[in-house]
Design a protein around this motif. Structure first.
Motif, PDB file in Angstrom:
ATOM      1  N   UNK A  50       9.569  27.827 -19.266  1.00  0.00           N
ATOM      2  CA  UNK A  50      10.182  28.164 -17.975  1.00  0.00           C
ATOM      3  C   UNK A  50      10.549  26.891 -17.215  1.00  0.00           C
ATOM      4  N   UNK A  51       9.681  25.905 -17.260  1.00  0.00           N
ATOM      5  CA  UNK A  51       9.976  24.625 -16.600  1.00  0.00           C
ATOM      6  C   UNK A  51      11.183  23.946 -17.241  1.00  0.00           C
ATOM      7  N   UNK A  52      11.286  24.027 -18.557  1.00  0.00           N
ATOM      8  CA  UNK A  52      12.437  23.434 -19.248  1.00  0.00           C
ATOM      9  C   UNK A  52      13.733  24.133 -18.852  1.00  0.00           C
ATOM     10  N   UNK A  53      13.664  25.452 -18.698  1.00  0.00           N
ATOM     11  CA  UNK A  53      14.853  26.194 -18.261  1.00  0.00           C
ATOM     12  C   UNK A  53      15.251  25.783 -16.844  1.00  0.00           C
ATOM     13  N   UNK A  54      14.262  25.571 -15.984  1.00  0.00           N
ATOM     14  CA  UNK A  54      14.552  25.132 -14.615  1.00  0.00           C
ATOM     15  C   UNK A  54      15.172  23.738 -14.604  1.00  0.00           C
ATOM     16  N   UNK A  55      14.681  22.872 -15.455  1.00  0.00           N
ATOM     17  CA  UNK A  55      15.240  21.518 -15.539  1.00  0.00           C
ATOM     18  C   UNK A  55      16.671  21.559 -16.066  1.00  0.00           C
ATOM     19  N   UNK A  56      16.913  22.377 -17.076  1.00  0.00           N
ATOM     20  CA  UNK A  56      18.267  22.499 -17.628  1.00  0.00           C
ATOM     21  C   UNK A  56      19.234  23.021 -16.567  1.00  0.00           C
ATOM     22  N   UNK A  57      18.793  24.004 -15.798  1.00  0.00           N
ATOM     23  CA  UNK A  57      19.635  24.540 -14.727  1.00  0.00           C
ATOM     24  C   UNK A  57      19.890  23.479 -13.663  1.00  0.00           C
ATOM     25  N   UNK A  58      18.850  22.748 -13.299  1.00  0.00           N
ATOM     26  CA  UNK A  58      19.010  21.683 -12.310  1.00  0.00           C
ATOM     27  C   UNK A  58      19.975  20.604 -12.765  1.00  0.00           C
ATOM     28  N   UNK A  59      19.871  20.224 -14.031  1.00  0.00           N
ATOM     29  CA  UNK A  59      20.800  19.218 -14.564  1.00  0.00           C
ATOM     30  C   UNK A  59      22.233  19.738 -14.574  1.00  0.00           C
ATOM     31  N   UNK A  60      22.415  21.011 -14.885  1.00  0.00           N
ATOM     32  CA  UNK A  60      23.763  21.593 -14.883  1.00  0.00           C
ATOM     33  C   UNK A  60      24.345  21.600 -13.469  1.00  0.00           C
ATOM     34  N   UNK A  61      23.534  21.922 -12.492  1.00  0.00           N
ATOM     35  CA  UNK A  61      24.002  21.927 -11.109  1.00  0.00           C
ATOM     36  C   UNK A  61      24.358  20.515 -10.660  1.00  0.00           C
ATOM     37  N   UNK A  62      23.522  19.545 -11.000  1.00  0.00           N
ATOM     38  CA  UNK A  62      23.816  18.160 -10.631  1.00  0.00           C
ATOM     39  C   UNK A  62      25.063  17.645 -11.333  1.00  0.00           C
TER      40      UNK A  62
END
Length: 77
Positions: A50-62
């Protein structure tokens, strides 16, 4: 001074700093996942996923924000 700090987050430099700090967070999640696999701890493994998914989403937004700022970098297009 406060206005400079407020606008830093929306600047190219601010986005790069956010990208770097998010990427460092990925290292922590990778260590957590490795430890969970070694200990066969399913709950920690799910937490790492779940944390990895959150990081991937954050990187996509950035990344999207960086493109929106009109970066002239050849790799971003």
């Amino acid at each position: 001074m406060a206005k400079k700090a407020k606008n830093f987050k929306k600047s190219k430099t601010g986005v790069y700093v956010s990208l770097a700090s998010t990427a460092f967070g990925a290292i922590s999640v990778a260590k957590q996942a490795k430890l969970a696999r070694n200990e066969n701890d399913m709950l920690r493994l799910v937490d790492a996923a779940v944390s990895a998914a959150a990081i991937a989403t954050g990187l996509a937004i950035l990344y999207r924000e960086l493109k929106r700022l009109g970066d002239d970098d050849v790799l971003l297009g």
